[in-house]
Design an enzyme around this catalytic site. Sequence first.
Site, PDB file in Angstrom:
ATOM      1  N   HIS A  44       0.815  -1.213   0.000  1.00  0.00           N
ATOM      2  CA  HIS A  44       0.000   0.000   0.000  1.00  0.00           C
ATOM      3  C   HIS A  44       0.851   1.266   0.000  1.00  0.00           C
ATOM      4  O   HIS A  44       0.488   2.271  -0.606  1.00  0.00           O
ATOM      5  CB  HIS A  44      -0.924  -0.013   1.223  1.00  0.00           C
ATOM      6  CG  HIS A  44      -1.994   1.015   1.189  1.00  0.00           C
ATOM      7  ND1 HIS A  44      -3.122   0.894   0.412  1.00  0.00           N
ATOM      8  CD2 HIS A  44      -2.119   2.212   1.834  1.00  0.00           C
ATOM      9  CE1 HIS A  44      -3.896   1.950   0.578  1.00  0.00           C
ATOM     10  NE2 HIS A  44      -3.317   2.769   1.436  1.00  0.00           N
ATOM     11  N   HIS A  90     -10.415   2.569  -0.516  1.00  0.00           N
ATOM     12  CA  HIS A  90     -10.572   2.171   0.885  1.00  0.00           C
ATOM     13  C   HIS A  90     -11.393   0.878   0.903  1.00  0.00           C
ATOM     14  O   HIS A  90     -12.416   0.764   1.574  1.00  0.00           O
ATOM     15  CB  HIS A  90     -11.227   3.283   1.701  1.00  0.00           C
ATOM     16  CG  HIS A  90     -10.488   3.587   2.964  1.00  0.00           C
ATOM     17  ND1 HIS A  90     -11.081   3.769   4.183  1.00  0.00           N
ATOM     18  CD2 HIS A  90      -9.153   3.704   3.211  1.00  0.00           C
ATOM     19  CE1 HIS A  90     -10.172   4.012   5.111  1.00  0.00           C
ATOM     20  NE2 HIS A  90      -8.989   3.975   4.539  1.00  0.00           N
ATOM     21  N   GLY A 526      -2.894   8.949  -8.593  1.00  0.00           N
ATOM     22  CA  GLY A 526      -3.547   7.657  -8.556  1.00  0.00           C
ATOM     23  C   GLY A 526      -3.168   6.822  -7.359  1.00  0.00           C
ATOM     24  O   GLY A 526      -2.508   7.284  -6.423  1.00  0.00           O
TER      25      GLY A 526
END
Length: 730
Positions: A44, A90, A526
């Site tokens: 992430h 999310h 992005g």
Amino acid sequence: MVVNEKIAIEHGLKKEEFEKICNLLKRNPNITELAIFSAMWNEHCSYKSSKVHLKTLNSKSKKVIQGPGENAGVVDIGDDDAIVFKIESHNHPSFIEPYQGAATGVGGIMRDIFTMGARPIANLNSLHFGSPQHKKTKNLLRGVVQGIGGYSNCIGVPTIAGQTCFDESYNGNILVNAMTIGLVNKNKIFYSKAVGINKPVIYVGSKTGRDGIHGASMASAIFDEKIEEKKPTVQVGDPFTEKLLLEACLELMVGKSIIAIQDMGAAGLTSSSVEMASKGKLGIELNLNKVPCREENMSPYEIMLSESQERMLIILENGKEKEAKKIFDKWNLDFEIIGKTNDSKKIEIYFNNEKTVDIPIDFLSESAPQYDRKWKKTKLPQKIKFKKDEFKSLKINDCLKKILSSPNICEKRWIWEQYDHTIMGDTIQKPGGDAGVVRVHGSKKAIAASVDSSANYCYSHPLTGGKQVVCESWRNLISVGSEPIAITNCLNFGNPEKEKNMGEFVECLEGINDASKYLEFPIVSGNVSFYNETKDKGIKPTPTIGGIGLIKEYEKMITMDIKKINNHVIVLGKTDGHLDQSIFAKEILGEKKGPPPEVNLFNEKNIGQTLLKLHKNNFIESAHDVSLGGIIVAISKMCIKGNKGIKIGKLKNLMNKFEFFFGEDQARYIIEVKEENLDKVQDILNQNSVHYDKLGIIMKNYIEIENEPKLSIDELKNYNNNWIKNYMVN
């Protein structure tokens, strides 16, 4: 506590990654140092499986002020105005706890925007849920929608557009992608690069708690049957505090005291401090006893990994601390000097007068793993040869009713009516059209924005699907009369360690890049979201594209509702009747195989630019792009919006009428033209080599097709408008 390989693996690191850490440090890390490595080296935060491919993306144009690498992208819209925008995922938090997961997704993306000095002016979202029949879908949908509305409505930013899709591949892993657009003076943009030695490092906003610990690591993990145990890793949001933080930051930004600013998002204080120091090639020293905590006895490990919301890290000019503190005191927010910059090029953390962390910054950033993973190419599937017998018993009207009331085509009013789309007073095209539109306050300009994805096309052939989703964004922006400027992408995929999934990512990205370059539609920001899997079952490849465009005079905006009886309706672009991967093939024929429609980038650009020429000459009364469901679905939605009908002329095309009406060929628009402008429009289309078909004439109340019973607009409204409302109520 000195850690071992087992503890490292529990933190999401691979065996070889832990060995690399020990070799870099020339010792074993302690537990807090391991936590920092696990946060900064996870997928992430480090983009370790995607970085090698992301570097190839087209991100430049004359209007791009800031491309990838900052909190958000920035583009110039003239008059010293700039738009800051980005989309983020999310997904994992929203599947575990839908309300807070979706709410904090909105809060996080808004902080990315105002961190750069921009006031948020619009939110959008792209939502993907499992099959409507799946036991979790209804509750997940309800929770996510309430979370988005609860946060954005309270903070006072309109939600102007979005999309909601259903597919069984999301049964175990929904997607919640949030996008925010902000407005800033292009000479007052703030960045996250630390500059200068012995500059104070300031913590502002909410207090730090134990919510969200391991949130970034959880976002880089595959789900299993123990998913409920991950709820403590989901952050808890407070939109009222975020509103205070927004106003305090923007007030401080009026002056010249901020050197750098970064929100505490994924990995919290860890990522914000490391990223600021890394960009500035500096060191940073933190005293965790100074961090405002809302819970007692928090350890350095917990403080560094907490993802409590509504927090920022600021590096100030020396001597500006008192002035800045007054602002945050006024807004009733914490303001603490927790450290300073230095020339050590390390992150050094102290707690209870002991140094608990001593790591060179480059070990966390430059030395983070980068993988060029193996991947498999996807072959273009063979076209399905539909037999004439399959169409014999079908009626156009029956097929249209079924498709208009299907989950992925039906009107989503039940969703967007829960969002405040008019707050701030500048929304001039609300959800339900091709793109949302907001005025640039106090000017004639307006910004159009849309979000799009096409998972079925990308699953069938990722390269073509990647091109298509960029083109769909391009068409939606042009359909409201805007000039497309730039895009942001949220790349949602399964496990990158599987060659098929990695291949889907690589080829989708190639398609996105090809279309971006050809259309001069750069990618300025992005997010990559991998490991969207549960029990080894991954999602379909779902790159989401958020696009923005500029309307120079907002009074000239185009809408999709047809306007006047006896006006002509024209289809721009050639119809070949491509049914493979179409809604018609799936819903009516039960066929899920075949290739997606071909994407011709020359036609996309030429037809889109020609439509804008027609618009510049005031020849277009309404417009809508042709996408899912084909011509008949597109014109039906225009009729429903305008509460008028159409008499469709006799088809000259040799293909069967199902292919003509329901085919999903690309690069097509439907436009409405006055009788007196028809010849001029046809001249411009011919001069620009744009194929067109005259579809029909606008009439009252009915859609009339040759050899088919008339269909009343009221009847079509009932089919199109009620599915999702009935689904959620029953």
